[in-house]
Enzyme design. Structure first.
Site, short mmCIF file in Angstrom:
data_model
loop_
_atom_site.label_atom_id
_atom_site.label_comp_id
_atom_site.label_asym_id
_atom_site.label_seq_id
_atom_site.Cartn_x
_atom_site.Cartn_y
_atom_site.Cartn_z
N ASP A 1 -81.83 28.87 -121.07
CA ASP A 1 -82.20 28.05 -120.27
C ASP A 1 -83.15 27.12 -120.62
O ASP A 1 -84.41 26.92 -121.39
CB ASP A 1 -82.48 28.88 -118.71
CG ASP A 1 -84.08 29.58 -119.49
OD1 ASP A 1 -83.96 30.25 -120.61
OD2 ASP A 1 -84.74 29.84 -118.64
N GLU B 1 -85.40 32.84 -119.89
CA GLU B 1 -86.61 32.95 -120.43
C GLU B 1 -87.98 32.29 -119.73
O GLU B 1 -88.99 32.98 -119.48
CB GLU B 1 -86.73 32.50 -121.77
CG GLU B 1 -88.13 32.80 -122.82
CD GLU B 1 -88.91 31.88 -122.50
OE1 GLU B 1 -90.22 31.92 -123.36
OE2 GLU B 1 -88.90 30.62 -121.97
N ASP C 1 -89.26 28.31 -130.45
CA ASP C 1 -89.67 28.03 -129.36
C ASP C 1 -90.67 26.96 -129.08
O ASP C 1 -91.99 27.10 -129.56
CB ASP C 1 -89.91 29.35 -128.29
CG ASP C 1 -89.74 28.72 -126.91
OD1 ASP C 1 -89.29 27.71 -126.48
OD2 ASP C 1 -89.66 29.89 -125.76
N HIS D 1 -91.62 20.64 -121.13
CA HIS D 1 -91.66 20.74 -119.75
C HIS D 1 -92.04 19.63 -119.19
O HIS D 1 -92.55 19.36 -118.03
CB HIS D 1 -92.58 21.89 -119.17
CG HIS D 1 -92.15 23.30 -119.31
ND1 HIS D 1 -92.35 24.45 -118.61
CD2 HIS D 1 -91.10 23.79 -120.24
CE1 HIS D 1 -92.03 25.54 -119.11
NE2 HIS D 1 -90.97 25.04 -120.04
#
Length: 404
Positions: free
Chosen positions: A82, A174, A198, A380
């Protein structure tokens, strides 16, 4: 095809599948796009000749690349399917641009610019090719850059399989509480230790994350018509705001850093009858998390006493744990990672992650799982970017972890 071209081509292919998670959904996966991406990856793993490929109804994909070194540890790599829903478009339009050390236009039509004064972290990458979105979405390097690294790695490992067994997992959701990692059948991911790949800029290594919990607090007020409200009405919204006001304003995400924990008053909804407040609790130390939980419970008791005709209830749920304890119990994954980076002349930046990864869940479940950088910055954010040099270094690190 050279490494950078393959990494970029795979990355763009995975970005073309919309896979934002949805925190409002109670299903796993929370969105169908993750199921589509999982199916694509399972098909590609089949083409690459991996063993024990499983794609389950929860969009979790697992597989094994068998090796011939029986004395080598069985290592794993896990990446999440995701991308985060941060209120931007779910459609990602990636582009490779040359950064020349000045403000860079991401989207002429919408006049979206990455300003160097606002993002000085890009300045060391002057003269480099960098992947950006068009500014209407996140880039999605968190975490599709990791997926591209893993799939390119599997495609390019030597055919003689001169390595130990390599376990692969792609898990959903996640970004909304590590739901996929929590549901992962560890019998399908039977490695000695693993690595998440990540977020994180070039060289960043995570050997420690937050301990995390979530508090769901319900303020049940007393609702009456305003004409007869005097001395009777208890407004649940005011109960909630009074509750929040009782906490230290400096004990919040925007006013803490490093190893400091916090309370994050994340969401508040209210009507005449009740207000629902979600509070995220974070601390690097287990004792610190316990003290924060007790602080919250005491605040709930005081609120209930202050409004005797109303009700206040609180449920606290542990979300994930600090991976640091598992790193102390088994030093091999960190030692191998730091040795690989040294061999590649990558300076490690060991940081306590002010968040968590799927590795936080796996570590608590008995598989020590530190985090390796993807090379991306500003995750983000519409200004997320991934230098191709850093992207390739992530791939090289993962490769050396397998072959060392």
């Amino acid at each position: 095809m050279d490494i950078r071209s393959e990494l970029t081509q795979r990355f763009f292919r995975y970005l073309a599948v919309e896979s934002q998670s949805d925190a409002r959904s109670t299903s796993l996966p929370s969105t169908q796009g993750q199921q589509r991406l999982a199916a694509l990856l399972a098909s590609e793993l089949q083409e690459l000749g991996l063993d024990d490929i499983v794609l389950d109804d929860h969009a979790t994909v697992t597989a094994v690349r068998r090796g011939t070194r029986m004395d080598s540890p069985k290592i794993g790599f896990i990446a999440h399917l995701d991308t985060a829903d941060v209120g931007l478009s779910a459609i990602i339009r990636p582009q490779v641009l040359r950064f020349e050390g000045v403000d860079i236009c991401l989207n002429a039509k919408d006049d979206i610019w990455l300003r160097t004064a606002e993002h000085p972290e890009i300045m060391p990458w002057g003269g480099h090719d960098i992947i950006f979105s068009n500014g209407t979405s996140v880039l999605g390097a968190d975490n599709k850059a990791a997926i591209a690294v893993i799939m390119t790695l599997l495609a390019r490992l030597p055919p003689d399989r001169d390595h130990g067994d390599i376990h692969i997992a792609f898990a959903p959701d996640e970004e909304i509480g590590m739901r996929g990692a929590k549901a992962l059948d560890l019998a399908r991911f039977a490695c000695d230790f693993a690595y998440t790949i990540d977020c994180c800029e070039l060289g960043e290594v995570v050997l420690e994350t937050f301990n995390a919990a979530t508090a769901d607090i319900v303020f049940s007020g007393v609702s009456v018509h305003p004409m007869s409200a005097y001395g009777v009405m208890v407004n649940p919204l005011l109960m909630a705001t009074d509750f929040i006001a009782g906490f230290d304003r400096n004990d919040t995400p925007e006013r803490t850093k490093g190893r400091q924990g916090f309370f994050w008053f994340k969401e508040l909804t209210s009507n005449d009858q009740e207000a629902r407040l979600t509070v995220l609790i974070r601390d690097f130390d287990e004792d610190g998390l316990l003290k924060r939980k007790e602080c919250l419970r005491e605040a709930v008791r005081l609120a209930a006493a202050h409004y005797p005709s109303a009700k206040v209830s609180c449920v606290i749920t542990d979300t994930y744990a600090n991976i640091g304890q598992s790193m102390k119990a088994d030093t091999r994954p960190a030692e191998r990672l730091l040795a690989a980076m040294k061999a590649l002349d990558i300076a490690p930046k060991i940081v306590p992650m002010r968040g968590g990864t799927d590795g936080s869940v796996l570590s608590a479940r008995g598989i020590p799982t530190p985090n390796v950088f993807t090379g991306a910055y500003n995750f983000h954010s519409r200004f997320e970017f991934l230098p191709l040099d850093a992207f390739e270094k992530s791939y090289q690190t993962a490769r050396l972890l397998c072959l060392s």
